[in-house]
Design an enzyme around this catalytic site. Structure first.
Site: not given
Length: 357
Positions: A86, A117, A124, A139, A143
């Site tokens: 990520h 989420d 948010r 968040s 995932k």
């Protein structure tokens, strides 16, 4: 589930107290089942933004979000081999296109994957709580946890072109992500990398695909390939496939130089519906990329003031950049004298690494 009402939970967090696992579970369950008003969810998000969360609260929030929907399962023969990467994002960040070519499954968020989420992320945005450290952590890592990963590597950017402008702020979010990931049972590490300029040389969808393909053909810029081999090498080390980072980096280099990664990328394109002739054309040694990829209607080059050497090729559609924009681009050029060309081309973007325990 706890016996406290949603208003009481909001009040407890607003007043700075830590929420228990049961209380966090009650909140996330209400979000998932839509038995909570949007204004109450927004109030809880703002309370978390203002008061923060201790590490255990953040891990508990992340786990509850992960378990709000489907958790993926994989074939037994894949045990220990399911990994992910990520990035916090940046200009010209094309690392995934290259790393994925070592072998991957492509997974996207669905209605059943971490549904809490999806709801929280939307709220948010409208409540100005996007930059909350525990909410960012929940968040992202929820995932990844739902993917049932063995290992996760995070590329956390800092610098002028990144969300986090300095190393310390990037390190705070990286440490929170690493803690939560390891808390969920994924071996999680982070690379803190500079983002003061473009990674590689190209920005824009087609141009980045072209540069990624060139990298898979062994022609990638040094800074790009250094980051690719560091992130890939770290994943290989964390899964136990190599004894150290150096060994992992070497394996990534070998897969690229042998052409195996390029072939995997070609297979990925074909399996996603790209015509075989186009996939093979893009992966050929002397590909005419623009015979397959869309080319912008106009191109222009900026040159250095004294020598008139081209330093930037700009691809654009109508309307054309304004004279002020062109001037700003030209003024962004910084010329330096390098007597040691080897040093010039081996500058690493990697500043620091956070490794799992």
């Amino acid at each position: 589930m706890c016996n406290m009402s949603i208003p009481d939970l909001i009040k407890k967090k607003r007043d700075g107290a830590a929420l228990s696992a049961e209380e966090i579970g009650t909140f996330i369950e209400a979000v998932k089942n839509k038995t909570i008003q949007d204004c109450q969810t927004g109030a809880m998000l703002m309370a978390i933004w203002q008061k923060g969360m201790v590490a255990m609260e953040t891990e508990t929030l992340t786990r509850a979000m992960m378990l709000s929907g489907e958790v993926m399962s994989w074939p037994k023969e894949w045990a220990g081999l399911v990994v992910d990467k990520h990035s916090t994002g940046g200009v010209g960040d094309k690392i995934e296109k290259i790393l994925d070519s070592v072998g991957c499954c492509i997974v996207g968020q669905t209605e059943t994957l971490v549904p809490a989420d999806r709801i929280l992320y939307t709220l948010r945005d409208v409540t100005s709580t996007v930059d909350s450290l525990p909410l960012i952590t929940g968040s992202i890592i929820s995932k990844k946890g739902a993917e049932s990963l063995t290992a996760l590597v995070l590329d956390v950017k800092f610098g002028q072109a990144a969300l986090y402008k300095d190393l310390e702020s990037a390190k705070r979010i990286a440490q929170s992500l690493v803690n939560a990931g390891n808390g969920l049972g994924m071996r999680t590490g982070a690379v803190l990398s500079r983002m003061d300029t473009v990674i590689g040389r190209c920005v824009g969808n087609s141009l980045e695909v072209m540069e990624s393909l060139e990298a898979l053909k062994g022609n990638g810029p040094d800074d790009l390939m250094d980051l690719v081999t560091t992130l890939g090498g770290l994943l290989l080390w964390m899964t136990g496939l190599t004894s150290d980072l150096a060994g992992g980096r070497k394996r990534v280099v070998d897969v690229v130089s042998s052409g195996a990664a390029l072939l995997k990328f070609r297979d990925m394109m074909e399996n996603q519906g790209v015509a075989t002739d186009k996939a093979r054309s893009l992966c050929s040694a002397n590909s005419d990329y623009f015979s397959v990829l869309r080319k912008a209607e106009h191109q222009t080059e900026l040159t250095t003031p004294s020598a008139g050497v081209p330093w930037l090729r700009l691809h654009y559609e109508d309307p054309a950049p304004t004279p002020d924009q062109m001037s700003r681009l030209q003024n962004a050029l910084t010329l330096e004298t390098h007597t040691d060309t080897h040093t010039q081309h081996t500058h690493s973007l990697v500043q620091e690494m956070l490794l799992p325990d």
